[in-house]
Design a protein around this motif. Structure first.
Motif, mmCIF file in Angstrom:
data_model
loop_
_atom_site.group_PDB
_atom_site.id
_atom_site.type_symbol
_atom_site.label_atom_id
_atom_site.label_comp_id
_atom_site.label_asym_id
_atom_site.label_seq_id
_atom_site.Cartn_x
_atom_site.Cartn_y
_atom_site.Cartn_z
ATOM 1 N N UNK A 1 0.852 -1.664 0.043
ATOM 2 C CA UNK A 1 0.079 0.433 -0.049
ATOM 3 C C UNK A 1 0.620 1.516 -0.288
ATOM 4 N N UNK A 2 1.758 1.315 0.831
ATOM 5 C CA UNK A 2 3.197 2.203 1.030
ATOM 6 C C UNK A 2 3.678 3.139 -0.229
ATOM 7 N N UNK A 3 4.049 1.573 -1.082
ATOM 8 C CA UNK A 3 4.610 1.852 -2.541
ATOM 9 C C UNK A 3 3.979 2.255 -3.689
ATOM 10 N N UNK A 4 3.027 1.806 -3.287
ATOM 11 C CA UNK A 4 1.670 3.048 -4.374
ATOM 12 C C UNK A 4 2.173 2.590 -5.684
ATOM 13 N N UNK A 5 2.730 1.589 -5.895
ATOM 14 C CA UNK A 5 3.006 0.537 -7.829
ATOM 15 C C UNK A 5 3.331 -0.715 -7.192
ATOM 16 N N UNK A 6 3.470 -1.224 -8.488
ATOM 17 C CA UNK A 6 3.856 -2.471 -7.902
ATOM 18 C C UNK A 6 5.653 -2.813 -7.493
ATOM 19 N N UNK A 7 5.342 -3.890 -6.517
ATOM 20 C CA UNK A 7 6.308 -4.317 -6.072
ATOM 21 C C UNK A 7 7.235 -6.063 -6.111
ATOM 22 N N UNK A 8 8.505 -6.573 -6.631
ATOM 23 C CA UNK A 8 8.245 -7.470 -6.837
ATOM 24 C C UNK A 8 9.120 -8.712 -5.594
ATOM 25 N N UNK A 9 8.214 -9.744 -5.166
ATOM 26 C CA UNK A 9 8.770 -10.266 -4.192
ATOM 27 C C UNK A 9 9.764 -10.566 -3.235
ATOM 28 N N UNK A 10 10.892 -10.294 -4.026
ATOM 29 C CA UNK A 10 11.960 -9.975 -3.334
ATOM 30 C C UNK A 10 12.695 -8.275 -2.792
ATOM 31 N N UNK A 11 11.958 -7.713 -3.585
ATOM 32 C CA UNK A 11 11.686 -6.038 -2.869
ATOM 33 C C UNK A 11 11.480 -6.176 -1.615
ATOM 34 N N UNK A 12 10.316 -6.371 -1.330
ATOM 35 C CA UNK A 12 9.389 -7.277 0.077
ATOM 36 C C UNK A 12 9.758 -7.764 0.798
ATOM 37 N N UNK A 13 10.510 -8.939 0.436
ATOM 38 C CA UNK A 13 11.965 -9.441 0.918
ATOM 39 C C UNK A 13 12.310 -8.625 2.052
ATOM 40 N N UNK A 14 12.993 -7.788 0.824
ATOM 41 C CA UNK A 14 14.097 -6.572 1.309
ATOM 42 C C UNK A 14 14.115 -5.778 2.221
ATOM 43 N N UNK A 15 12.673 -5.644 2.009
ATOM 44 C CA UNK A 15 12.240 -4.271 3.109
ATOM 45 C C UNK A 15 11.013 -4.644 4.383
ATOM 46 N N UNK A 16 10.958 -5.867 4.189
ATOM 47 C CA UNK A 16 10.233 -6.469 5.382
ATOM 48 C C UNK A 16 10.401 -6.139 7.029
ATOM 49 N N UNK A 17 11.376 -6.050 6.858
ATOM 50 C CA UNK A 17 12.324 -5.758 8.316
ATOM 51 C C UNK A 17 12.153 -4.478 8.854
ATOM 52 N N UNK A 18 11.602 -3.210 9.813
ATOM 53 C CA UNK A 18 11.537 -2.326 10.745
ATOM 54 C C UNK A 18 13.432 -2.470 10.884
ATOM 55 N N UNK A 19 13.583 -3.142 11.101
ATOM 56 C CA UNK A 19 14.946 -2.380 11.793
ATOM 57 C C UNK A 19 16.231 -3.167 10.468
ATOM 58 N N UNK A 20 15.949 -3.356 9.463
ATOM 59 C CA UNK A 20 16.697 -3.349 8.309
ATOM 60 C C UNK A 20 16.830 -4.907 7.574
ATOM 61 N N UNK A 21 16.674 -5.741 8.542
ATOM 62 C CA UNK A 21 16.280 -7.403 7.882
ATOM 63 C C UNK A 21 15.462 -7.813 7.435
ATOM 64 N N UNK A 22 15.854 -8.456 6.620
ATOM 65 C CA UNK A 22 14.713 -9.179 5.426
ATOM 66 C C UNK A 22 14.488 -10.511 5.945
ATOM 67 N N UNK A 23 13.115 -10.348 5.762
ATOM 68 C CA UNK A 23 12.058 -11.475 5.709
ATOM 69 C C UNK A 23 12.733 -12.918 5.447
ATOM 70 N N UNK A 24 12.401 -13.530 5.909
ATOM 71 C CA UNK A 24 12.668 -15.039 5.216
ATOM 72 C C UNK A 24 11.696 -15.206 3.583
#
Length: 163
Positions: free
Chosen positions: A49-72
């Motif tokens: 929602x915040x991106x307001x545009x299409x996002x690739x899954x691996x970009x979501x994985x990289x942005x997931x953690x609030x502390x900069x940590x990627x998600x699994x």
């Protein structure tokens, strides 16, 4: 996806209040349908929602953690699968990306149609006529359509003017 061209485009990202309102609406819908909006599902939806545009899954994985940590990866992919099944998120196959549905408060699953700019990557969800007729034709043939996505590639108004 971002702008790949050198002319101005309007910023289509929603504000924080709009994102929160959409999440509250989706959470209420999940509860009404006997589903849970888990923390990973909420975070993935918030990112889209915040991106307001299409996002690739691996970009979501990289942005997931609030502390900069990627998600699994399975965490994000499971959340995407759930959100897509609920009609809250759409997968745009031609660009291998996900986007939050612009009708996120709508409780019906609908045929999603996207206009995708091949110059800057701008993507817009539009209403499409014939989605119900398609579902009815599928039903008459014995099929049960779960989701329909139509993709149209071309140039957005800003890119057309700049060309």
């Amino acid at each position: 996806m971002g702008a790949a061209c050198d002319h101005d485009h309007s910023d289509s990202r929603p504000g924080h209040a709009e994102v929160e309102q959409a999440i509250v609406s989706v959470e209420a819908r999940c509860v009404a349908e006997g589903e849970r909006m888990t923390a990973p599902r909420r975070r993935v939806l918030e990112l889209l929602l915040a991106a307001g545009e299409p996002v690739k899954a691996y970009d979501l994985i990289a942005r997931y953690g609030l502390d900069g940590q990627a998600a699994k990866p399975p965490t994000v992919y499971r959340a995407l699968e759930f959100l897509e099944r609920r009609g809250v998120v759409h997968r745009i196959a031609s660009i291998s990306a996900y986007v939050a549905c612009t009708a996120v408060g709508d409780t019906s699953v609908h045929a999603a149609a996207f206009l995708i700019c091949d110059c800057c990557g701008a993507t817009e969800e539009v209403a499409v006529a014939g989605g119900e007729a398609f579902a009815e034709a599928a039903s008459a043939a014995g099929y049960a359509i779960e989701r329909t996505t139509i993709e149209g590639h071309g140039r957005c108004p800003a890119c057309r003017v700049a060309a």
